[in-house]
Design an enzyme around this catalytic site. Sequence first.
Site, PDB file in Angstrom:
ATOM      1  CG  HIS A 110      -4.396   4.754  -0.263  1.00  0.00           C
ATOM      2  ND1 HIS A 110      -3.738   3.587  -0.376  1.00  0.00           N
ATOM      3  CD2 HIS A 110      -4.611   4.455  -1.626  1.00  0.00           C
ATOM      4  CE1 HIS A 110      -3.683   3.457  -1.510  1.00  0.00           C
ATOM      5  NE2 HIS A 110      -4.035   4.097  -2.852  1.00  0.00           N
TER       6      HIS A 110
ATOM      7  CG  ASP B  46      -2.257   1.072   1.443  1.00  0.00           C
ATOM      8  OD1 ASP B  46      -1.344   2.164   0.865  1.00  0.00           O
ATOM      9  OD2 ASP B  46      -3.118   1.588   1.974  1.00  0.00           O
ATOM     10  CG  HIS B  47       0.622   4.734  -2.424  1.00  0.00           C
ATOM     11  ND1 HIS B  47      -0.495   4.431  -3.182  1.00  0.00           N
ATOM     12  CD2 HIS B  47       0.720   6.089  -2.859  1.00  0.00           C
ATOM     13  CE1 HIS B  47      -1.047   5.273  -3.312  1.00  0.00           C
ATOM     14  NE2 HIS B  47      -0.266   6.466  -3.186  1.00  0.00           N
TER      15      HIS B  47
END
Length: 503
Positions: free
Chosen positions: A253, A190-191
């Site tokens: 996110h 998950d960036h």
Amino acid sequence: MSDGQLTQRKPDASAFVIFGVTGDLAHRLVIPSLYNLAAANLLPDRFCVVGVARNGMSNDDLRDSLMKGLRQFATRPVDDAVAKRLLECVTSIEADPKDPASFDAMGERLEKLETNRSTGGNRLFYLATPPGAFAPISRELGRSGLLREKNDAWRRLVVEKPFGTDLGSARALNEELLKILDEHQIYRIDHYLGKETVQNILVLRFANGMFEPIWNRNHIDHVQITVDEKLGVGHRGSFYDSTGALRDMVPNHLFQLLSLVAMEPPARFDAHTVRSEKAEVLAAIQTQSEADALKNSVRGQYLSGKIGDAEMEDYRKTEDVRANSTTETFVALKLNIDNWRWAGVPFYLRTGKALGIKRTEVAIKFKEAPFKMFACTPVDRLSQNYLVISIEPSEGITLQFNTKVPGPTISIDGVEMQFRYKDYFKAEPATGYETLIYDCMIGDNILFQRADSVEAGWQAVQPFLDAWSRAAANGMEYYKAGSEGPACAEELLKRDGRSWRKL
Ligand code: BG6
């Protein structure tokens, strides 16, 4: 997660195998991140990159294409010598999960390459592909034995988002992967966890003595998590229209932000303990009935409007979007966490596209001080106490508190104390993926999602997905591009006597 700057040890010798190497993600993020790691001297000394594509490409063509991408997407001026050294490590291999023989052939080529480069058999397979390819590729990697750890050589699999499209599909994908791999070999990216300020939430909360005593329902009134974007859907119409704002942003996110803010203090800063606490708090999000889900959510879709100087057309007119689409481009939710720390403290989440500003923040609103003592003064209200963790447009932390306005009478105003990362630390501009890729290579999965967290996230949003799918267009709100989103999002807080934090 690196302790401090990226000044640590070099990762083990390894092969870095990218599926989907011809795609946007590989060009825009993976290769520029590898370049930044190379520039910081943080790639293994013995290393090779294998680019796997369905339509075979020569090494030279692949290297040219990656170099072009690097020139376009690098976060800093490209040093040709570093780029050349990196791209010389790249080999192109053709493989297609529909053709099992191609995976066996890939295995043989990989082994030869590993012998030539002395990479010791350590392999990292990076699935930079559309999500539909995650399971077929993993199955083939499993069948062909390419993922089997042996003779001390590690084998790891990196899976991009979206991880499933609902609870059922996320469970099914976890089940598939866990038939082939152990959990410790899987890195679900998950960036948001690559962002400094997001990682800093843990440090802010647990490396300072003053926050923990007040970090609970006795002192916190509610929490707001906002991810506002100016961008519309652009060329991603087909993906976005079958996904929507909720699936695209919330279980991944926004829930990363929520879990870091709401988790219990982990006893140790290690992957197992931190990830267990994060999973625990996500599992404590109250599962809402469909009726409650409708009451506690707002979904919107953008209409044409102006964002700055740019004109944005109706969402429904976007390329590859259905003309009668009921996909939401904005979502606001009210969630409750059923545990001792947070009972009665609502978490309000909102995210949307084509809004007037780009802003990502977590705002923690503290309970108001009793006003009584000021009733006999000219002060008519106290401004609110917020602790704001900002990720966009600039990274930092702000504390809002009340202060006396200088002068002979009692007058009070709200002021801000601000910490901005860029005022204190000089960091090279980065893609945000460097830490994540580096961590995969050193085998630290603290910043990656575990199966239970992913499923807990989907579990919490599933009632909203179900309720909306039954309601179809009923309840959809429309908002002008460039605005703050649908007016009903204000109502969601107003009916609780609250409001979203204004800039
Ligand atoms: C991606 C979503 O995961 O995150 C995009 O698919 C979104 O739709 C992006 O724009 C937001 O990331 P950031 O880092 O710009 O907040």
